[in-house]
Design a protein around this motif. Structure first.
Motif: not given
Length: 633
Positions: A240, A267-268, A296
């Motif tokens: 993130g 991720s993300e 993601g």
């Protein structure tokens, strides 16, 4: 002997003493300081100390200040300036020491070099003239002087750092930043980003976790330098941080030769296919990273070939998480080939991508051919009927896969028999997650029956999520639990409404009033309980079941108005399997039947009231129809 590049060759004058040069060749101690090289500073510092400097408080910088007469020398702001001036100042001293004339000329030598050169000249010349006895006669004296100096130096005890002056003048040569904080701060300043305190505190952690710190591409660039020199961190989690493809590229550059990081979580971060391709190129060469999570990141089919090339070339990677991305049919074909050719990858997560029925069929073909995967997640992809058919062959053939997730895959009731047939023959699967599909209670029963027909009994966990099942499913599930310790997850047991309707008497109000479950339910609703709360209250031995004795004691303790006969009736009514115990599912089903009975009673009352009102109206009109309806009743 020739000494310089210009001027005639001369014979230097003879030394009057073996331990001392003639006065014209002596080098002043302060001048000597100007010619000290960084590598010579440690060895020559003690020899530069005078008897007045016994405390070691006079630093090289102080000497430099005394030589130049510049009071600004002690100010750090002028260190850079003096670093530039020092070479010029040294050259001036060299020029002052240069001998010119017909007999002697030295160029390009200064300080200690000049002293050593002159000594070598005298010794060589004396040896050539047979006069080396000048030094030989006093050899013992020279040795004694040297030993005395060494002894004095050994006894000399001070906290003075001999390289302090050089550290101030040449800080980059003595850089001490063991944790890399200075390096990170300089990178942040150069790039123009704010240093992150959390990273400064945790940059040397074995497990570096920096989730949702808002790094962005430039923040990633700033910390990349520290990751490059880090020899401690083994796991990096940057979930993130929105580093994009640019940030992923910065990271891959510094991890190229890293042999410490074994797990990378990005991720993300929206790295897209650009960042994914860069990571695949990295992992083609870097065999240290064995766990990669790219959840993601909006990676699509344009990166599928890069993943194929990487997983064919890299036999060390064990885990690849690619859920919540944008792979479609082309990507499915690539992963089919990957599963066929790679036999070392153990965990693959392709859930929540854009695979449709053809792509899912390709994935099923890959499962059929694979000989390495232990865990596979293809949830939230459009298998449909075609994908379910392909999965039958995959389950029948594969002998390696231990855990399979196929939730939210739009498998219809027509596709459930294909899954069941595959499970019936499969010899390896231990856990199967197949909930949230469209096969309904009938499809769930087909799959459970497939498990029942499997003689290998390898499946130990079957998850239907919140699927509502019939009593036939419940009975088979109980049998499998006792026979092979199978754990089955489902939503609950449906009530057979048709059979229940046949039991409803002409007056359901009387039945509802006499039903002991009605009083039990009224108590639960009045107390603000749920049925599970009632079960916990009545269950004294914590086995999640209520016996006849526990039911009687619980009713009396809660002061529910039930007689012993009514308690016996309630026990018989709720104990559906006749084992003498009431579990939560039986309690919930009893509540559901009571709810249906209550609805029938309300409906009955509405019909009676409607008929009574109509009868009253016809009676008032003396209508013959009222007499005809009495005949029908």
């Amino acid at each position: 002997m020739p000494v310089g590049t210009d001027g005639p060759t001369v014979q230097p004058p003879r030394l009057s003493s073996p331990s001392k040069l003639p006065a014209q060749f002596e080098i002043n101690e302060e001048d000597e300081l100007m010619n000290i090289k960084p590598e010579d500073s440690v060895s020559e510092t003690k020899s530069r100390r005078s008897s007045k400097d016994t405390s070691g408080l006079i630093t090289d910088l102080t000497r430099l200040k005394a030589i130049t007469g510049d009071d600004r020398i002690g100010d750090p702001l002028y260190v850079t300036e003096y670093r530039q001036k020092l070479p010029d100042l040294t050259q001036e001293i060299i020029k002052e020491r240069t001998f010119e004339g017909d007999e002697f000329e030295i160029r390009g030598l200064s300080g200690a070099d000049l002293t050593r050169h002159l000594q070598d000249e005298y010794i060589e010349d004396d040896a050539a003239d047979g006069r080396s006895d000048v030094f030989e006669d006093n050899e013992s004296n020279i040795s004694s002087l040297e030993s005395d100096d060494e002894k004095a130096n050994e006894e000399y005890d001070t906290d003075f750092d001999p390289t302090e002056a050089d550290r101030l003048i040449y800080p980059e040569r003595y850089e001490t930043d063991p944790n890399g904080v200075g390096l990170y701060e300089r990178h942040c300043e150069e790039i123009g980003v704010q240093p992150i305190t959390y990273f400064i505190k945790h940059m040397q952690d074995t497990n570096l976790i920096m989730k949702f710190h808002g790094l962005g591409p430039q923040g990633m660039r700033a910390i990349a330098g520290n990751i490059e020199i880090n020899t401690v961190t083994e796991r990096i989690d940057l979930e993130g941080n929105y580093i994009l493809g640019e940030g992923a590229t910065y990271l891959t550059r510094v991890l190229k030769d890293n042999s410490y990081v074994s797990e990378l979580v990005l991720s993300e971060n929206k790295i897209g296919s650009e960042g994914a391709v860069a990571l695949c190129e990295l992992l083609t060469k870097n065999k240290t990273i064995i766990h990669l999570n790219l959840t993601g990141n909006e990676i699509d089919d344009s990166a599928a070939d890069a993943f194929y090339d990487m997983l064919v070339a890299n036999s060390e990677i064990k885990t690849l998480i690619l859920k919540h991305n944008c792979f479609e049919e082309y990507g499915a074909d690539s992963f089919c080939k990957i599963m066929d050719e790679n036999v070392t990858l153990q965990t693959l997560d392709l859930s929540w991508n854009h695979f449709q029925s053809k792509g899912c069929a390709a994935l099923a073909e890959g499962i059929k051919l694979n000989e390495g995967l232990k865990y596979l997640d293809v949830s939230m992809n459009g298998f449909g009927l075609e994908g379910a058919r392909a999965m039958e062959d995959a389950l029948k053939t594969n002998r390696i896969l231990r855990e399979l997730h196929c939730t939210h895959c739009r498998i219809p009731v027509e596709g459930a028999p294909y899954i069941a047939a595959g499970i019936q023959v499969n010899e390896a699967l231990v856990k199967l997650y197949i909930g949230h599909n469209e096969y309904g209670c009938d499809g769930g029963f087909f799959i459970l029956e497939g498990v029942n027909r499997n003689d290998k009994k390898t499946l130990k966990y079957l998850d239907f999520a919140n699927l509502m099942v019939r009593r036939s499913f419940k009975a088979l599930e109980k049998e499998l639990k006792e026979d092979r310790s199978l754990v089955t997850v489902y939503g609950g047991v449906l009530v057979d409404v048709a059979s229940f309707a046949s039991k409803i008497p002409r007056n359901p109000e009387k039945l509802l009033a006499s039903d002991p479950m009605t009083k039990l339910r009224e108590y639960v609703e009045k107390s603000g309980y749920r049925m599970i709360d009632l079960l916990k209250t009545f269950d004294r031995d914590n086995d999640w079941q209520i016996s006849r004795e526990e039911l009687s004691m619980g009713v009396k303790k809660c002061e529910i108005d039930l007689t012993e006969d009514q308690i016996d009736k309630l026990m018989s009514q709720l104990d559906l399997n006749g084992d003498g115990q009431i579990d939560l599912s039986e309690l919930m089903e009893g509540k559901l039947e009571n709810t249906l009975l209550q609805r029938e009673a309300i409906r009955y009352r509405e019909e009676v009231d409607k008929k009574t009102k109509k009868q009253e109206q016809m009676t008032a009109k003396a209508d013959p129809q009222s007499f005809m309806e009495m005949m029908n009743d």
